[in-house]
Scaffold this motif. Structure first.
Motif, PDB file in Angstrom:
ATOM      1  N   PHE B  19       0.842  -1.203   0.000  1.00 17.98           N
ATOM      2  CA  PHE B  19       0.000   0.000   0.000  1.00 17.98           C
ATOM      3  C   PHE B  19       0.879   1.256   0.000  1.00 17.98           C
ATOM      4  O   PHE B  19       0.656   2.184  -0.784  1.00 17.98           O
ATOM      5  CB  PHE B  19      -0.907  -0.028   1.239  1.00 17.98           C
ATOM      6  CG  PHE B  19      -1.785   1.182   1.395  1.00 17.98           C
ATOM      7  CD1 PHE B  19      -2.961   1.297   0.683  1.00 17.98           C
ATOM      8  CD2 PHE B  19      -1.440   2.204   2.276  1.00 17.98           C
ATOM      9  CE1 PHE B  19      -3.784   2.411   0.830  1.00 17.98           C
ATOM     10  CE2 PHE B  19      -2.248   3.311   2.425  1.00 17.98           C
ATOM     11  CZ  PHE B  19      -3.428   3.415   1.704  1.00 17.98           C
ATOM     12  N   ASN B  20       1.901   1.255   0.858  1.00 19.07           N
ATOM     13  CA  ASN B  20       2.809   2.410   0.927  1.00 19.07           C
ATOM     14  C   ASN B  20       3.551   2.607  -0.395  1.00 19.07           C
ATOM     15  O   ASN B  20       3.740   3.733  -0.854  1.00 19.07           O
ATOM     16  CB  ASN B  20       3.813   2.239   2.073  1.00 19.07           C
ATOM     17  CG  ASN B  20       3.161   2.427   3.436  1.00 19.07           C
ATOM     18  OD1 ASN B  20       2.053   2.963   3.526  1.00 19.07           O
ATOM     19  ND2 ASN B  20       3.816   1.981   4.477  1.00 19.07           N
ATOM     20  N   ASN B  21       3.975   1.482  -1.018  1.00 16.20           N
ATOM     21  CA  ASN B  21       4.677   1.575  -2.306  1.00 16.20           C
ATOM     22  C   ASN B  21       3.776   2.179  -3.376  1.00 16.20           C
ATOM     23  O   ASN B  21       4.205   3.022  -4.160  1.00 16.20           O
ATOM     24  CB  ASN B  21       5.083   0.174  -2.796  1.00 16.20           C
ATOM     25  CG  ASN B  21       6.273  -0.363  -2.038  1.00 16.20           C
ATOM     26  OD1 ASN B  21       6.939   0.380  -1.332  1.00 16.20           O
ATOM     27  ND2 ASN B  21       6.540  -1.647  -2.174  1.00 16.20           N
ATOM     28  N   LEU B  22       2.529   1.716  -3.407  1.00 17.70           N
ATOM     29  CA  LEU B  22       1.621   2.124  -4.478  1.00 17.70           C
ATOM     30  C   LEU B  22       1.095   3.540  -4.293  1.00 17.70           C
ATOM     31  O   LEU B  22       0.867   4.255  -5.257  1.00 17.70           O
ATOM     32  CB  LEU B  22       0.438   1.148  -4.582  1.00 17.70           C
ATOM     33  CG  LEU B  22       0.785  -0.307  -4.948  1.00 17.70           C
ATOM     34  CD1 LEU B  22      -0.467  -1.159  -4.944  1.00 17.70           C
ATOM     35  CD2 LEU B  22       1.474  -0.384  -6.307  1.00 17.70           C
ATOM     36  N   THR B  23       0.897   3.938  -3.045  1.00 19.98           N
ATOM     37  CA  THR B  23       0.278   5.252  -2.799  1.00 19.98           C
ATOM     38  C   THR B  23       1.289   6.324  -2.403  1.00 19.98           C
ATOM     39  O   THR B  23       0.971   7.507  -2.434  1.00 19.98           O
ATOM     40  CB  THR B  23      -0.763   5.162  -1.671  1.00 19.98           C
ATOM     41  OG1 THR B  23      -0.094   4.719  -0.488  1.00 19.98           O
ATOM     42  CG2 THR B  23      -1.893   4.220  -2.015  1.00 19.98           C
ATOM     43  N   MET B 115       6.737 -11.708  -1.677  1.00 18.45           N
ATOM     44  CA  MET B 115       7.930 -12.361  -1.102  1.00 18.45           C
ATOM     45  C   MET B 115       8.450 -13.452  -2.031  1.00 18.45           C
ATOM     46  O   MET B 115       9.002 -14.451  -1.574  1.00 18.45           O
ATOM     47  CB  MET B 115       7.616 -12.956   0.285  1.00 18.45           C
ATOM     48  CG  MET B 115       7.057 -11.953   1.263  1.00 18.45           C
ATOM     49  SD  MET B 115       6.844 -12.679   2.883  1.00 18.45           S
ATOM     50  CE  MET B 115       5.501 -11.706   3.507  1.00 18.45           C
ATOM     51  N   ILE B 116       8.282 -13.232  -3.330  1.00 19.02           N
ATOM     52  CA  ILE B 116       8.747 -14.233  -4.298  1.00 19.02           C
ATOM     53  C   ILE B 116      10.277 -14.340  -4.244  1.00 19.02           C
ATOM     54  O   ILE B 116      10.851 -15.389  -4.551  1.00 19.02           O
ATOM     55  CB  ILE B 116       8.233 -13.888  -5.724  1.00 19.02           C
ATOM     56  CG1 ILE B 116       8.300 -15.117  -6.637  1.00 19.02           C
ATOM     57  CG2 ILE B 116       8.970 -12.713  -6.344  1.00 19.02           C
ATOM     58  CD1 ILE B 116       7.282 -16.170  -6.363  1.00 19.02           C
ATOM     59  N   ASP B 117      10.929 -13.242  -3.845  1.00 17.46           N
ATOM     60  CA  ASP B 117      12.395 -13.268  -3.717  1.00 17.46           C
ATOM     61  C   ASP B 117      12.846 -14.253  -2.652  1.00 17.46           C
ATOM     62  O   ASP B 117      13.876 -14.918  -2.789  1.00 17.46           O
ATOM     63  CB  ASP B 117      12.919 -11.856  -3.410  1.00 17.46           C
ATOM     64  CG  ASP B 117      12.225 -11.224  -2.211  1.00 17.46           C
ATOM     65  OD1 ASP B 117      11.017 -11.469  -2.034  1.00 17.46           O
ATOM     66  OD2 ASP B 117      12.886 -10.491  -1.447  1.00 17.46           O
ATOM     67  N   ALA B 144       7.131  -6.797  -2.370  1.00 18.36           N
ATOM     68  CA  ALA B 144       6.745  -5.444  -1.919  1.00 18.36           C
ATOM     69  C   ALA B 144       7.907  -4.760  -1.214  1.00 18.36           C
ATOM     70  O   ALA B 144       8.123  -3.558  -1.364  1.00 18.36           O
ATOM     71  CB  ALA B 144       5.536  -5.528  -0.995  1.00 18.36           C
ATOM     72  N   LEU B 145       8.682  -5.537  -0.468  1.00 21.73           N
ATOM     73  CA  LEU B 145       9.802  -4.963   0.288  1.00 21.73           C
ATOM     74  C   LEU B 145      10.865  -4.415  -0.666  1.00 21.73           C
ATOM     75  O   LEU B 145      11.447  -3.365  -0.431  1.00 21.73           O
ATOM     76  CB  LEU B 145      10.392  -6.032   1.217  1.00 21.73           C
ATOM     77  CG  LEU B 145      11.141  -5.546   2.433  1.00 21.73           C
ATOM     78  CD1 LEU B 145      10.230  -4.770   3.369  1.00 21.73           C
ATOM     79  CD2 LEU B 145      11.765  -6.725   3.182  1.00 21.73           C
ATOM     80  N   LYS B 146      11.128  -5.168  -1.765  1.00 21.70           N
ATOM     81  CA  LYS B 146      12.164  -4.740  -2.716  1.00 21.70           C
ATOM     82  C   LYS B 146      11.580  -3.993  -3.912  1.00 21.70           C
ATOM     83  O   LYS B 146      12.298  -3.699  -4.868  1.00 21.70           O
ATOM     84  CB  LYS B 146      12.959  -5.965  -3.178  1.00 21.70           C
ATOM     85  CG  LYS B 146      13.739  -6.605  -2.029  1.00 21.70           C
ATOM     86  CD  LYS B 146      14.620  -7.729  -2.480  1.00 21.70           C
ATOM     87  CE  LYS B 146      15.439  -8.233  -1.275  1.00 21.70           C
ATOM     88  NZ  LYS B 146      16.158  -9.457  -1.572  1.00 21.70           N
ATOM     89  N   LYS B 147      10.271  -3.727  -3.841  1.00 18.05           N
ATOM     90  CA  LYS B 147       9.551  -2.979  -4.884  1.00 18.05           C
ATOM     91  C   LYS B 147       9.696  -3.623  -6.264  1.00 18.05           C
ATOM     92  O   LYS B 147       9.867  -2.937  -7.274  1.00 18.05           O
ATOM     93  CB  LYS B 147      10.043  -1.530  -4.934  1.00 18.05           C
ATOM     94  CG  LYS B 147       9.725  -0.764  -3.675  1.00 18.05           C
ATOM     95  CD  LYS B 147      10.129   0.673  -3.781  1.00 18.05           C
ATOM     96  CE  LYS B 147       9.834   1.413  -2.504  1.00 18.05           C
ATOM     97  NZ  LYS B 147      10.263   2.773  -2.499  1.00 18.05           N
TER      98      LYS B 147
END
Lengths: 53, 710
Positions: B19-23, B115-117, B144-147
């Motif tokens: 959410f933070n990444n997208l917004t 978390m595919i990484d 999401a963590l690594k965008k």
């Protein structure tokens, strides 16, 4: 009262009024300002954001 | 076209990070489940037509917990254009359970394999194309963590929403179950929209009362559905919900088998190895104690303490205060204005801001503990202890949040299902020292105990013990009796704390502290200065003849048995109800105004002169345990109602008074102070506490009798 006292007193009054305005504003919004020491969790911002949306 | 995009997923799967990444928002994220209590909204960065809603983490759409109700109501009633189902790829089996339910809502769904990484790092493989085919919706791999994968996710979601492509429902249930779903669907046809027909049919088959209420069925429809459900249950010899759940899990097992491959089997990963020590039955508590001692040692006694010393001794005492004083004199400012700025504002606000370095170090350490995953373990460890005393480990999550500020801590208690546990948690969360109380601890530790780490550590564990004691006492009362809620917590894998997350968390908290000093504390200090500089006839007088002195002197006798019955300490405690930092601000203003402060020295020496070690500790105990600030009392009122809040405040005041009284009076007795009337009062208080702790639980007895009778 000399000029310096008047000017500095005016600035102080302005600062105080601004602080009070900020307190009133945050309390009205239910925003983070209502926590004396906000943890930054922003849970309380929900109401404010919901109102905006 | 406005697109409403809902982020749904299990707790701690990374929804808020996404959410933070997208917004571009900065919502608080935490490496433990339950951080998001309510839904939050924001607009997509670069495309204001996409409104993103971050829903609280849920395991299913059954209305068992408040989070599940919030998420379900939003999805079914508000019907967003698209759901992005955030899935923790490292735990597909569990996460896909919610996915199967989301697909039934008839809303277009895109699965984000987060978390595919980590999956790749573990050497595991997920065939996302095959998963997409089986689920009947789009699947995008992201971190999401690594965008990573953000653009692909958002374009897939927007395209799916634009073409309104609802998921292709695949066969999840057995033919027998599908037959019963169809039977119920035929009854509901015309009563609900076609897209929700399957959803409501399954819910009715599961005996979901909330869904039945929403449909407002007539008696004939009710009896047909009831008869269908009875046949369904008798055919499978189980209850409806269990049958549906089992069939979902059977389907998920086959999906996971077809689409993912695990590289390693039955091997302990690093997190498991750490957990074998950190959550060990014997070692867990000593390790937790050591961690907290280290946190307070670094933040209060050493690194943070050195920086605070410099700010107080050099910046304020040697530079700011004398500088401001001489500048005001040089420009010819009136004496009263000089006194207001130097003694009222700089001394008052400075007394609070002086502790900012210690706060920053503490915030950094707590953010590291949160982000690496250790805090979630603490809730798990504490559950074992809390459960023995009738509380649940779920109560510890609000308490952990309360270390930052009591208000969100109290608000987080609403996630606890059991009403009794929820009320007790809301009442006791503020016993744990919040960041506003840390400067009081640091002041007492620095001024009277040579910066000893044990004061801060004892304050923290005193909070924990007060919560446990209150749990025992309150559970025996009618209004709070009940069985503790079962506590299931998912322990996230350990990872290195992210620099950005720690910096953001620390920055947000520190800025809030500064902001508060510039508003509430500033205004309160101005008021304290006025009340301590003028008498009732509004004539300028010395502090000993001031309005504040007369108010403080009138009530300070109440605190005399606690060892600090002077009017300054009383006034400081009372102003602490506005905001706990005001305790320091008041000391700063009052000691700044006293005659001995002409040199502008910092307040520590004056505090040291006003208290003995014992009375200072008693003062600390009372201020830690008494009713919180007005904002936190307001939050308690929202959770407990007017009567409940009044009871909570009264309980906290009496409890704090009794504990502080015992600390001071028994301390005096051990130090050879003799037995006085106040000691007798302390004996009565102690006897009262022991009585409430050990008295038999009548409610428990009554329940046992009822059970044996049935």
């Amino acid at each position: 009262m000399n000029a310096a006292t008047a000017v500095i007193a005016l600035i102080v009054v302005f600062c105080l009024a601004y602080a009070v305005y900020n307190i009133m504003k945050t309390r009205k919004n239910g925003g983070c300002g209502s926590c004396p020491s906000c943890s930054g969790c922003r849970v309380c911002k929900i109401e404010e954001e919901n109102k905006k949306n | 076209m406005v697109i409403r995009l809902a982020l749904a997923g299990n707790p701690n799967c990374g929804k808020t990070t996404l959410f933070n990444n997208l917004t571009g928002a900065s919502q608080h994220t935490g490496n433990w489940p339950g951080v998001t209590v309510e839904k939050k909204e924001g607009k997509l960065r670069g495309n204001k037509d996409v409104i993103i809603t971050d829903l609280p983490g849920i395991y299913s759409l059954s209305p068992y917990s408040p989070e599940e109700v919030v998420a379900r109501d939003y999805l079914i009633k508000d019907r967003p254009e698209i759901i992005v189902n955030v899935v923790d790829s490292t735990n597909l089996d569990r996460n896909l359970y919610l996915t199967t339910q989301l697909l039934e809502t008839g809303i277009p769904v895109v699965v984000a394999l987060n978390m595919i990484d980590v999956v790749e790092k573990n050497g595991d493989k997920i065939d996302s194309k095959k998963l997409s085919e089986i689920l009947g919706c789009g699947v995008v791999e992201i971190s999401a963590l690594k965008k990573k994968g953000m653009d692909e996710l958002i374009s897939t979601a927007i395209n799916t929403a634009k073409i309104k492509q609802a998921p292709v429902i695949k066969e999840i249930f057995s033919n027998k179950t599908e037959k019963f779903i169809l039977e119920i669907s035929s009854v509901l046809k015309g009563k609900v929209e076609d897209c929700l027909l399957r959803w409501y049919s399954i819910k009715l088959l599961e005996n979901d009362e909330k869904a039945a209420e929403e449909l407002r069925l007539n008696s004939q429809e009710k009896s047909i559905i009831s008869e269908t459900v009875q046949r369904f249950e008798s055919e499978f010899d189980d209850d409806g919900e269990s049958i549906v759940t089992n069939e979902r899990y059977n389907h998920i097992a086959s999906v996971v088998k077809e689409t993912s491959k695990k590289a390693k089997k039955e091997k302990l990963n690093t997190s498991d190895k750490i957990d074998r020590i950190v959550t060990n039955r014997i070692l867990a508590l000593p390790i937790f104690a050591c961690v907290m001692i280290a946190v307070y040692y670094i933040s209060i006694s050493t690194v943070g303490g050195w920086m605070t010393d410099w700010v107080n001794d050099t910046l304020f005492a040697e530079t700011l205060i004398p500088g401001a004083e001489s500048w005001l004199q040089s420009v010819g400012a009136a004496d009263w204005l000089n006194s207001f700025i130097v003694n009222g504002v700089i001394n008052g606000v400075g007394a609070v801001l002086g502790f900012l370095p210690q706060m920053i170090v503490l915030f950094i350490l707590l953010a590291i503990l949160e982000d690496c995953g250790y805090m979630a373990r603490i809730a798990f460890i504490m559950d074992r202890i809390f459960r023995k005393f009738g509380l649940s480990g779920k109560s510890f999550i609000p308490i952990m949040i309360g270390t930052g500020c009591g208000v969100p801590g109290i608000m987080a208690s609403c996630t606890i299902e059991q009403e009794c546990d929820r009320k007790i948690t809301a009442m006791t969360t503020t016993f744990i020292p919040c960041s506003a109380k840390i400067p009081i601890i640091a002041l007492i530790a620095g001024a009277l105990f040579g910066g000893s780490v044990w004061i801060a550590v004892s304050a923290y564990f005193l909070g924990v013990i007060a919560i446990i004691m209150s749990g025992i006492i309150l559970k025996k009362m009618n209004r709070f009796s009940g069985t503790p809620a079962p506590f299931v917590v998912e322990l996230p894998p350990y990872h290195l704390p992210g620099l950005k997350t720690v910096a953001f968390s620390t920055g947000g908290r520190a800025w809030a502290f500064v902001k508060k000093a510039g508003t509430v504390i500033f205004v309160a200090c101005a008021l304290i200065w006025f009340l301590s500089s003028y008498n009732w006839a509004l004539q300028p007088v010395g502090i000993e003849d001031s309005i504040l002195e007369s108010i403080g002197s009138a009530i300070c006798g109440i605190f005399a048995p606690l060892g600090w019955g002077d009017w300054q300490a009383t006034v400081a405690t009372i102003t602490g109800f506005i905001a706990k930092e005001n305790v320091l601000g008041t000391f700063g203003t009052l000691f700044g105004l006293s005659e001995v402060s002409d040199g502008g020295e910092e307040i520590w020496s004056f505090v040291a002169a006003s208290f003995t070690q014992l009375s200072a500790y008693s003062f600390l105990v009372f201020n830690l345990l008494c009713a919180p600030c007005f904002a936190a009392i307001g939050a308690m009122r929202r959770e407990l109602g007017n009567k409940g809040c009044l009871f909570a405040v009264a309980y906290q005041m009496v409890f704090a008074y009794a504990v502080a009284l015992c600390v001071y009076q028994f301390g005096m007795l051990f130090m050879g102070g003799g037995f006085t009337a106040y000691t007798l009062l302390a004996v009565i208080a102690l006897a009262g506490i022991i009585f409430f702790l050990v008295r038999p639980d009548k409610m428990l007895k009554r329940k046992k009798v009822e059970v044996s009778a049935t």
